[in-house]
Design a protein around this motif. Sequence first.
Motif, PDB file in Angstrom:
ATOM      1  N   GLU A  60       8.625 -28.808  39.176  1.00 56.21           N
ATOM      2  CA  GLU A  60       7.822 -28.681  37.962  1.00 56.21           C
ATOM      3  C   GLU A  60       8.260 -27.475  37.139  1.00 56.21           C
ATOM      4  OE1 GLU A  60       3.745 -28.645  39.186  1.00 56.21           O
ATOM      5  OE2 GLU A  60       3.715 -30.806  39.550  1.00 56.21           O
ATOM      6  N   GLU A  61       8.619 -26.386  37.814  1.00 54.85           N
ATOM      7  CA  GLU A  61       9.088 -25.201  37.101  1.00 54.85           C
ATOM      8  C   GLU A  61      10.391 -25.509  36.358  1.00 54.85           C
ATOM      9  OE1 GLU A  61      10.017 -20.504  37.950  1.00 54.85           O
ATOM     10  OE2 GLU A  61      10.302 -21.932  39.582  1.00 54.85           O
ATOM     11  N   LYS A  62      11.325 -26.193  37.014  1.00 55.57           N
ATOM     12  CA  LYS A  62      12.587 -26.549  36.374  1.00 55.57           C
ATOM     13  C   LYS A  62      12.350 -27.452  35.166  1.00 55.57           C
ATOM     14  CE  LYS A  62      15.392 -26.011  40.491  1.00 55.57           C
ATOM     15  NZ  LYS A  62      16.086 -26.670  41.595  1.00 55.57           N
ATOM     16  N   GLU A  63      11.425 -28.403  35.305  1.00 57.84           N
ATOM     17  CA  GLU A  63      11.108 -29.292  34.189  1.00 57.84           C
ATOM     18  C   GLU A  63      10.543 -28.504  33.010  1.00 57.84           C
ATOM     19  OE1 GLU A  63       8.440 -32.151  35.896  1.00 57.84           O
ATOM     20  OE2 GLU A  63      10.042 -33.243  36.911  1.00 57.84           O
ATOM     21  N   GLN A  64       9.657 -27.543  33.284  1.00 55.93           N
ATOM     22  CA  GLN A  64       9.067 -26.747  32.213  1.00 55.93           C
ATOM     23  C   GLN A  64      10.115 -25.863  31.535  1.00 55.93           C
ATOM     24  OE1 GLN A  64       5.966 -26.820  30.815  1.00 55.93           O
ATOM     25  NE2 GLN A  64       5.739 -28.650  32.066  1.00 55.93           N
ATOM     26  N   VAL A  65      11.017 -25.277  32.331  1.00 56.12           N
ATOM     27  CA  VAL A  65      12.082 -24.452  31.758  1.00 56.12           C
ATOM     28  C   VAL A  65      12.969 -25.302  30.860  1.00 56.12           C
ATOM     29  CG1 VAL A  65      14.180 -23.153  32.313  1.00 56.12           C
ATOM     30  CG2 VAL A  65      12.063 -22.676  33.559  1.00 56.12           C
ATOM     31  N   GLN A  66      13.352 -26.501  31.327  1.00 57.26           N
ATOM     32  CA  GLN A  66      14.180 -27.385  30.502  1.00 57.26           C
ATOM     33  C   GLN A  66      13.467 -27.783  29.219  1.00 57.26           C
ATOM     34  OE1 GLN A  66      17.409 -28.182  30.743  1.00 57.26           O
ATOM     35  NE2 GLN A  66      17.366 -26.672  32.392  1.00 57.26           N
ATOM     36  N   LEU A  67      12.169 -28.028  29.317  1.00 53.84           N
ATOM     37  CA  LEU A  67      11.389 -28.368  28.130  1.00 53.84           C
ATOM     38  C   LEU A  67      11.400 -27.213  27.128  1.00 53.84           C
ATOM     39  CD1 LEU A  67       9.460 -30.330  26.657  1.00 53.84           C
ATOM     40  CD2 LEU A  67       7.592 -29.247  27.910  1.00 53.84           C
TER      41      LEU A  67
END
Length: 90
Positions: A60-67
């Motif tokens: 989830e952290e990686k997804e938020q960073v990519q977003l």
Amino acid sequence: MPLYVCKLADGEQPLFLRLLAGPSVDTLSFVLREQPSGEVMWDAFSIPELHNFLRILDREEKEQVQLLISRYASYKQKLEELLRATGHPG
């Protein structure tokens, strides 16, 4: 629909109970919640469950960073286009 709050016993199987209740969520539904204090009782989880939580949080952290990176790039591009359109060097 009446609301009944209780802690499930260790031997209870909420997914099996849900299956027996049938497809209508009006018949039976479950809501998982934290302790009334808002604290999570981490010692109630096994080590593999805790590792799984960490994997989920990492994903989830990686997804938020990519977003955020994507949004930043989009805003940057729009700002540069606007500056060029108004005759300001970018």
